[in-house]
Design an enzyme around this catalytic site. Sequence first.
Site, mmCIF file in Angstrom:
data_model
loop_
_atom_site.group_PDB
_atom_site.id
_atom_site.type_symbol
_atom_site.label_atom_id
_atom_site.label_comp_id
_atom_site.label_asym_id
_atom_site.label_seq_id
_atom_site.Cartn_x
_atom_site.Cartn_y
_atom_site.Cartn_z
ATOM 1 N N ALA A 333 0.831 -1.224 -0.091
ATOM 2 C CA ALA A 333 0.015 0.237 -0.025
ATOM 3 C C ALA A 333 0.933 1.390 0.085
ATOM 4 O O ALA A 333 1.963 1.255 0.734
ATOM 5 C CB ALA A 333 -0.982 0.094 1.146
ATOM 6 N N GLU A 334 0.470 2.226 -0.739
ATOM 7 C CA GLU A 334 1.312 3.197 -0.892
ATOM 8 C C GLU A 334 1.624 4.330 0.117
ATOM 9 O O GLU A 334 2.355 5.107 0.499
ATOM 10 C CB GLU A 334 0.948 4.194 -2.281
ATOM 11 C CG GLU A 334 -0.460 4.673 -2.323
ATOM 12 C CD GLU A 334 -0.967 3.846 -3.173
ATOM 13 O OE1 GLU A 334 -2.301 4.326 -3.805
ATOM 14 O OE2 GLU A 334 -1.084 2.611 -3.183
ATOM 15 N N ASN A 335 0.595 4.183 1.149
ATOM 16 C CA ASN A 335 0.767 4.891 2.450
ATOM 17 C C ASN A 335 1.756 4.207 3.245
ATOM 18 O O ASN A 335 1.718 4.454 4.813
ATOM 19 C CB ASN A 335 -0.487 5.250 2.994
ATOM 20 C CG ASN A 335 -1.356 3.664 3.333
ATOM 21 O OD1 ASN A 335 -1.497 2.922 2.665
ATOM 22 N ND2 ASN A 335 -1.983 3.733 4.712
#
Length: 506
Positions: A333-335
């Site tokens: 996940a990019e976060n």
Amino acid sequence: MARPVPAVVRPFAVWRRQFSASCSRPAVDKRCNSAAEAIKDMKGPATVLVGGFGFSGVPNTLINAVRDRPDIKNLTVVSNNAGMPGAGLGQLLETGQISKMIASFIGENKVFEKMYLSGELSLELTPQGTIAEKCAAGAAGVPAFYTPAAYGTIVQTGELPVRYNKDGTVAEYSKPKETREFNGKSYILEEAIFGDYALIKADKADKLGNCQFRKAQNNFNEAMAKNAKYTIVEADEIVEVGELRPEEIHVQAIYVNKVIRSTEKKQIEKLTYAKDPSEMLQAGSGDATARRERIVKRAAKEFEDGMYVNLGIGMPLIAPSYLPEGVEVFLQAENGILGLGGYPKPGEEDPDLINPGKETVTLAKGASLFGSHESFGMIRAGRIDLTMLGALQVSQYGDLANFMLPGKVKGVGGAMDLVANPEKTKVIVTMEHTDKKGNPKILSQCSFPLTGPRCVSKIITDLAVFEVSTTEGLTLVEHAEGVTVDEIRSKTEAPFKVAADLKPML
């Protein structure tokens, strides 16, 4: 008679005593009694970096203190998004203290969208990974860098409106980006961000300013904390010096000016619980649910054992529920999560664990956590084997448009970064074959602004599966049960070839 100590030794002895004393009892204390005290010298105009992703890792105590100081105005705020009406940075929009946002996403914040489209606010819409890298570069003293993200889009060409007039015409466009080719691949030049202030949320901090994040709370906080001239941290817990293990400190004291204790309760933007995949697929009519199920089940067959995968919100996130037996994939996940788990059961929800859609999630066994700048480094470098995302339109040569409709702006998010390295990361689109009005979504040429040029390698719809070549165009390789090639042609504006071994969708 004692032998005299040579004069040259005395300074060292004095230094040693002083050093020992400072190590045993640090005199530096960056703690403040309140947020108001911590920001007392803050003033505008200024560039303010504000950490957080969705509602996770947002420094609400500090934001509220700025809200209560109407004299702090004319702010350029750098943040992934601007909270929601009445929450987080949404409050500073409403008070008029923000004159410009540098953000990747507007999302469901209708106040933000209205202010931008009506000319009350400037917006420099920037890919999420580019924002993270701009902050990280500034923190490292690097003034600019080249990135493949957004090449071939309106971000590169300077056609993105920064500010509108009140009548809806464009008052100011973004600036075109310099481009350059390295090793046969095109890149754009992005200048670093240098912040005046940073408002940061941490889990733990000591009085020296050393900080530690919890779970996915890091996101933009680390890079921003290390960037600004003046960094103020709010922590859920302030601990004694030495309680934080040196190897587990994420932001070192040298970057931090003030520390306060958080007083605001953590919030969850999209509380999402685990449920049966069939429930997750439900959308409108029974026919709509059946179409979504067909797409998702077929998409799941693209996963191979051991793959590192990034999934867009919506149908892609449901696809792992239908993984073939014996296949294990690692979700990124990019976060800032590698090893994303499923949705939590009631009572297991955690405000510091959310996915890119801001939904509550869990961690899989063996997961690791990091900042958004690290996450997008993995993505741009091609460490992700496959990314699967939705689309508004796809062209015959694999151009992707999925972030902007006429008259509506949601933001680019992380998609431009995710599709920036199709040579190493396979890009698969899952979408319904036509829009709600029955118009084709697979076109000779996209009419909406591009997310990325010639990046899609496969399209999976409710009617068909296409292989995409950036030079040869589309080839129909599978069709849904009961769907003829003629029907697919009638609902596909782009020309396509039919594979000699055309098969039914599995």
